[in-house]
Design a protein around this motif. Structure first.
Motif, short mmCIF file in Angstrom:
data_model
loop_
_atom_site.label_atom_id
_atom_site.label_comp_id
_atom_site.label_asym_id
_atom_site.label_seq_id
_atom_site.Cartn_x
_atom_site.Cartn_y
_atom_site.Cartn_z
N PHE A 457 0.83 -1.21 0.00
CA PHE A 457 0.00 0.00 0.00
C PHE A 457 0.86 1.25 0.00
O PHE A 457 0.56 2.24 -0.69
N TRP A 458 1.97 1.23 0.74
CA TRP A 458 2.78 2.44 0.91
C TRP A 458 3.57 2.79 -0.33
O TRP A 458 4.01 3.93 -0.50
N ASP A 459 3.77 1.83 -1.24
CA ASP A 459 4.51 2.13 -2.47
C ASP A 459 3.78 3.15 -3.34
O ASP A 459 4.40 3.81 -4.18
N ALA A 460 2.46 3.27 -3.16
CA ALA A 460 1.68 4.18 -3.99
C ALA A 460 2.09 5.63 -3.80
O ALA A 460 1.80 6.48 -4.66
N VAL A 461 2.80 5.95 -2.73
CA VAL A 461 3.19 7.34 -2.47
C VAL A 461 4.10 7.88 -3.57
O VAL A 461 4.14 9.08 -3.83
N ASP A 462 4.83 6.99 -4.26
CA ASP A 462 5.70 7.44 -5.35
C ASP A 462 4.92 8.06 -6.51
O ASP A 462 5.46 8.87 -7.26
N ARG A 463 3.66 7.64 -6.64
CA ARG A 463 2.87 8.11 -7.79
C ARG A 463 2.08 9.38 -7.47
O ARG A 463 1.43 9.94 -8.35
N VAL A 464 2.13 9.84 -6.22
CA VAL A 464 1.38 11.03 -5.82
C VAL A 464 2.20 12.28 -6.13
O VAL A 464 3.36 12.36 -5.73
N PRO A 465 1.64 13.26 -6.83
CA PRO A 465 2.38 14.50 -7.10
C PRO A 465 2.84 15.17 -5.81
O PRO A 465 2.14 15.17 -4.80
N GLY A 466 4.03 15.76 -5.86
CA GLY A 466 4.58 16.42 -4.68
C GLY A 466 3.69 17.54 -4.16
O GLY A 466 3.59 17.75 -2.95
N THR A 467 3.03 18.24 -5.08
CA THR A 467 2.13 19.31 -4.64
C THR A 467 0.98 18.76 -3.81
O THR A 467 0.56 19.39 -2.83
N ASP A 468 0.48 17.58 -4.16
CA ASP A 468 -0.61 16.96 -3.40
C ASP A 468 -0.12 16.52 -2.02
O ASP A 468 -0.81 16.70 -1.01
N VAL A 469 1.07 15.93 -1.99
CA VAL A 469 1.63 15.49 -0.71
C VAL A 469 1.78 16.70 0.23
O VAL A 469 1.36 16.66 1.40
N TRP A 470 2.34 17.77 -0.29
CA TRP A 470 2.60 18.92 0.56
C TRP A 470 1.31 19.63 0.97
O TRP A 470 1.21 20.14 2.09
N SER A 471 0.33 19.63 0.09
CA SER A 471 -0.97 20.23 0.43
C SER A 471 -1.63 19.48 1.58
O SER A 471 -2.18 20.09 2.50
N VAL A 472 -1.55 18.16 1.55
CA VAL A 472 -2.14 17.36 2.62
C VAL A 472 -1.40 17.61 3.93
O VAL A 472 -2.02 17.78 4.99
N ARG A 479 -4.80 21.57 11.04
CA ARG A 479 -5.74 20.92 11.96
C ARG A 479 -5.12 20.81 13.35
O ARG A 479 -5.80 21.03 14.36
N LEU A 480 -3.84 20.47 13.41
CA LEU A 480 -3.16 20.41 14.70
C LEU A 480 -3.13 21.78 15.36
O LEU A 480 -3.37 21.91 16.57
N VAL A 481 -2.85 22.83 14.60
CA VAL A 481 -2.78 24.18 15.15
C VAL A 481 -4.12 24.57 15.76
O VAL A 481 -4.19 25.10 16.88
N LEU A 509 1.24 29.19 17.39
CA LEU A 509 1.57 28.23 16.34
C LEU A 509 1.15 28.78 14.97
O LEU A 509 0.33 29.69 14.87
N ASP A 510 1.72 28.19 13.94
CA ASP A 510 1.51 28.68 12.57
C ASP A 510 1.50 27.47 11.65
O ASP A 510 2.44 26.67 11.65
N PRO A 511 0.47 27.30 10.84
CA PRO A 511 0.39 26.11 9.97
C PRO A 511 1.43 26.08 8.86
O PRO A 511 1.51 25.09 8.13
N ASP A 512 2.26 27.13 8.73
CA ASP A 512 3.30 27.14 7.71
C ASP A 512 4.71 27.08 8.28
O ASP A 512 5.68 27.28 7.56
N PRO A 600 -0.32 13.26 12.86
CA PRO A 600 -0.35 13.69 11.46
C PRO A 600 0.11 15.13 11.27
O PRO A 600 0.65 15.48 10.21
N GLY A 601 -0.09 16.00 12.28
CA GLY A 601 0.19 17.41 12.12
C GLY A 601 1.64 17.79 12.28
O GLY A 601 2.03 18.92 11.96
N CYS A 602 2.46 16.87 12.79
CA CYS A 602 3.88 17.20 13.00
C CYS A 602 4.71 16.83 11.77
O CYS A 602 4.49 15.81 11.14
#
Length: 866
Positions: A457-472, A479-481, A509-512, A600-602
């Protein structure tokens, strides 16, 4: 005014909504988002205000809303689908049924049932029966067993106050409260006899009436969890208090709890099997020493119980050992329960104790520290655990090594490396801890998140665009903030602050900003305040103009640990500083509910224990599964799975004796890593605002650690390596007990005769003055076995690198073959060894006991050497 009586009024659901009660009654909802969606739809506001607790939610919804839902065809369809999905989950064959039950992965079918004992279970925040890592691990073990279809039944206690709730005084000192839990408001049910009365167990107590306990059942997916509760009418007050709170009270109180867990737990299992028709356990797993008395109760059943087989003590001991697994979780002697021998003697008296008929002196011998540097005045629960279990393990590779050193005294004739304590590294239950959005990244690429064998299941991360990973990751950080600000405001109000003082929290705290998490028990060896060794340097990192860092910290100290409370106070006082309080926060009352947004938020998970005192440490695993990078001392699980690219290893000063100096050096190394490697990589953005090198590191983390840190991997390892082999041995001994009698007699004969066993003479050939790689060493050993036969032993040529004092290290052995037998119990054994490495080399010959029913040649603790 105070009520003279309290009780819970349960809701009556319309027939069309009856499946809501079924869904609420099975804790699978706690790790199944689709079921949570159904409850949220009942009343979104109440769902949040009740702490996402289905039982409380259904108790708070008004009749008119139920009538609306009963008439809503769309809702009924979604409810029906959730109910059908649960039914399929509970009944369809899973990994165990397909692979283990029929014996395709083992020499024989796996065990019918495994009983898993633990003093605490962390399943969900709405069932607060846990304090920390041990309980969370136990909860994840049950959940993963359920997902895999492994037939486990959990056994624990139901604490009326659970663990404490933590708040802070104005001065930042930890304060504890113990809210009363009403079982009728919890997602559990009372085990009932066929006549409807509550099932109970009884334990004989010295100088008093029997201790009575009820049996509650929590459904953890496919796994029942039995919990014993002494808040029973008729029990004296001091009996009622046995299950008052987790890890509270004096030694006598703790001993009563552990007798209830071990002895009462076995009796609860028997009652559950009788009432439900479920199979009796074939294997018993003791999760830490707290439940060790289960082995004494099983001996009582086999020796003196009216409906038992009437075995002698030694035979019963072998029956119990063969089917028992013991897991140790502590790397320090101070973490082991040790009771005064006199107290154990009082409560386990042969005539008036908890296990009547079992000789007290035999029980005491099982827990005696009768080895070098042991304390003969105490009864050691871990020592008893090892002596009552044929299979034992630590919870990481390094912890197994540490445990072999700690308990080498039980097997003094063998080197540490040969002490029969193995390792199975802990894992975490991904569906419980991984954010929905992270799973969504993989499922968007076609990965199957519901498969019970989902390592790929975790191998699928290679196919996810970097912009999507970073957006999530940004969404999860935000959410943590938001959650942290709510908790921070509530904490400050409890500390006495007026709302007018708390405007600053809106910007805390700051989400960025690069977010580092640190949450764990405030035990001294975990070094909660290591990051504070150089306050000005820490402030510089937090307030950096281009690469700021923020810290989210949480943790509880044991109520009796003032040292741990002082560490928390030091952190709180630092985080109160107006100059940095928007960058560093301490959140009180760390629990599962807080952990859900925290991991997830860290971006980075910090762990800086004093090596090697972290047995495993699973919080970093949870962070890794959510795309967090570990920044950790090489201890516990990180020591074996850090690969140089999936996070950072904090250098340690292991040889430095001065603790303060060591802390200074390691804190400086931590600051250097954050300043020179972690923060620069996080803020190194491409044209799309994505830190490409960071995201690649994140992808590698998910792929390299994802399959390893799963609790399903852990439970498979337990099943294949410990549960199934234990069942095989148990069946060999238990069918008519003849095997157990023979093994007990054989052990007695070997131990009684062993002083006669000697290696009289060793001859070697084939190696001249200039031995070379590729040559062969031939050895002949002349051995006297006395009354033993060659079948009772194995003669081994032990070889390895030799140090200047002739000590052998990195040893291995070759079994020598019987070549000739002489008069007087003397024999010759021959063998050949290929020399396959250069350097200083040495060898010796030894004789060890050998029997197909032993799990290790060190099991009897005897050896004869040349």
């Amino acid at each position: 005014m105070r009520a003279i009586r309290r009780f819970t009024v349960r809701p009556v659901l319309p027939p069309a909504l009856a499946p809501l009660g079924e869904l609420a009654g099975n804790l699978r909802w706690s790790w199944h988002p689709e079921t949570q969606d159904v409850f949220a739809e009942v009343d979104p506001v109440l769902w949040e205000s009740t702490g996402r607790d289905p039982v409380r939610l259904l108790g708070a919804v008004g009749r008119s809303r139920f009538d609306e839902l009963a008439a809503d065809e769309g809702f009924l369809a979604r409810l029906g689908a959730a109910r059908a999905d649960l039914e399929t989950y509970l009944t369809a064959p899973r990994w165990y049924q397909r692979r283990m039950a029929a014996g395709s992965e083992s020499a024989a079918p796996g065990p019918r049932t495994i009983a898993y004992f633990s003093p605490e279970f962390g399943i969900t925040a709405v069932l607060p029966q846990y304090s920390g890592g041990l309980g969370i691990l136990a909860g994840d073990h049950l959940k993963a067993a359920s997902d895999l279809g492994v037939p486990i039944i959990g056994v624990g206690l139901l604490y009326r106050h659970g663990y404490f709730k933590q708040s802070l005084s104005r001065e930042g000192w930890q304060q504890e409260t113990y809210p009363v839990l009403d079982p009728d408001e919890l997602p559990i049910s009372l085990l009932r006899e066929p006549d409807g009365s509550g099932a109970t167990i009884a334990i004989q107590m010295p100088d008093g009436p029997d201790l009575i306990a009820r049996i509650w059942v929590a459904s953890v997916g496919r796994v029942p969890l039995l919990m014993l509760d002494t808040d029973v009418e008729g029990n004296p007050d001091h009996y009622v208090d046995v299950t008052d709170r987790l890890y509270g009270g004096n030694s006598e109180h703790r001993l009563r709890q552990e007798l209830l867990l071990g002895v009462g737990g076995v009796r609860a299992l028997r009652a559950h099997a009788r009432i439900t028709g479920s199979p009796e356990p074939e294997v018993f797993h003791t999760n830490e020493g707290h439940a060790g008395f289960l082995g004494i109760e099983r001996i009582r059943e086999l020796t003196v119980a009216a409906d038992g087989p009437g075995l002698d003590f030694e035979t019963a001991l072998e029956v119990g050992r063969a089917s028992t697994v013991f897991t140790t979780h502590t790397p320090v002697p101070a973490g082991i329960d040790r009771f005064p021998r006199s107290l154990v003697e009082q409560y386990l008296n042969v005539d008036a104790g908890a296990t009547p008929g079992v000789p007290t002196e035999r029980i005491l011998a099982l827990g005696t520290e009768d080895y070098a540097d042991g304390d003969a005045s105490v009864f050691n629960m871990a020592v008893m655990g090892f002596r009552l279990a044929q299979r034992a393990n630590g919870v990481s590779q390094l912890h197994g090594e540490v445990s072999r050193g700690m308990f080498n005294g039980l097997w003094p004739a063998f080197d540490e490396a040969e002490v029969p304590i193995g390792s199975i590294t802990n894992g975490v239950h991904a569906p419980s801890w991984v954010a929905r959005e992270v799973f969504g990244l993989a499922t968007s690429q076609g990965a199957d998140g519901g498969a019970d064998d989902a390592e790929s299941f975790w191998d699928a991360v290679d196919r996810v665009p970097g912009t999507d990973v970073w957006s999530v990751k940004r969404t999860l950080r935000e959410r943590l903030v938001v959650d942290a600000r709510k908790r921070l405001a509530k904490s400050w109000e409890k500390r006495g602050a007026a709302k007018a003082e708390l405007k600053w929290i809106e910007d805390a705290l700051d989400p960025d900003v690069l977010t580092i998490g640190f949450a764990r028990r405030a035990a001294s060896y975990k070094r909660l305040t290591l990051m504070m060794r150089e306050p000005e340097r820490l402030k510089a990192l937090l307030l950096h103009s281009e690469r700021p860092v923020q810290l989210v910290i949480a943790g509880k100290a044991h109520p009796a640990d003032d040292g741990g409370k002082k560490l928390i106070q030091d952190i709180v006082r630092l985080s109160d500083d107006p100059a940095i309080r928007h960058r560093i926060v301490f959140l009180p009352n760390y629990d599962i509910a807080m952990a859900k947004p925290l991991y997830p938020g860290c971006d980075v998970w910090l762990n800086n224990p004093l090596r090697p005192y972290e047995a495993c440490g699973t919080s970093g695993m949870k962070a890794a599964l959510n795309g967090g990078l570990n920044l950790s001392v090489l201890d516990g699980w990180w020591d074996e799975w850090y690969d140089g690219e999936n996070g950072w290893a904090i250098p340690t000063a292991d040889g430095v004796e001065d603790i303060d100096k060591r802390d200074d050096l390691e804190a400086a190394a931590l600051y250097d890593l954050i300043e020179n490697e972690v923060a620069p990589r996080f803020y190194d953005l491409d044209a799309d605002g994505v830190p490409t090198r960071w995201v690649e590191m994140l992808r590698h983390t998910l792929k390299s650690l994802g399959p390893k840190v799963l609790a399903t991997r852990m439970v498979r390892d337990y099943t294949r390596q410990l549960y199934a082999p234990a069942a095989v041995n148990a069946r060999a001994l238990n069918s008519d007990y003849a095997g157990a009698r023979e093994l007990a007699a054989w052990k007695a004969r070997v131990k009684g005769t062993w002083p006669e066993v000697k290696v009289e003479h060793v001859e070697s050939s084939g190696v001249g003055d200039a031995a070379e790689v590729g040559g062969h060493l031939s050895a002949r050993a002349f051995v006297s076995l006395g009354a033993l036969s060659p079948d009772d032993v194995e003669v081994q040529l032990v070889h390895g690198r030799v140090q200047s004092d002739d000590t052998l290290v990195d040893t291995a052995f070759v079994a020598l073959e019987l070549a000739e037998t002489y008069e007087g119990g003397r024999h010759r054994f021959d063998g050949t060894l290929a020399l396959d490495r250069s350097g200083p080399f040495g060898y010796t010959v030894r004789v060890v006991p050998s029997n197909g029913l032993l799990t290790s040649y060190a099991e009897l603790g005897v050896v004869a050497t040349a």
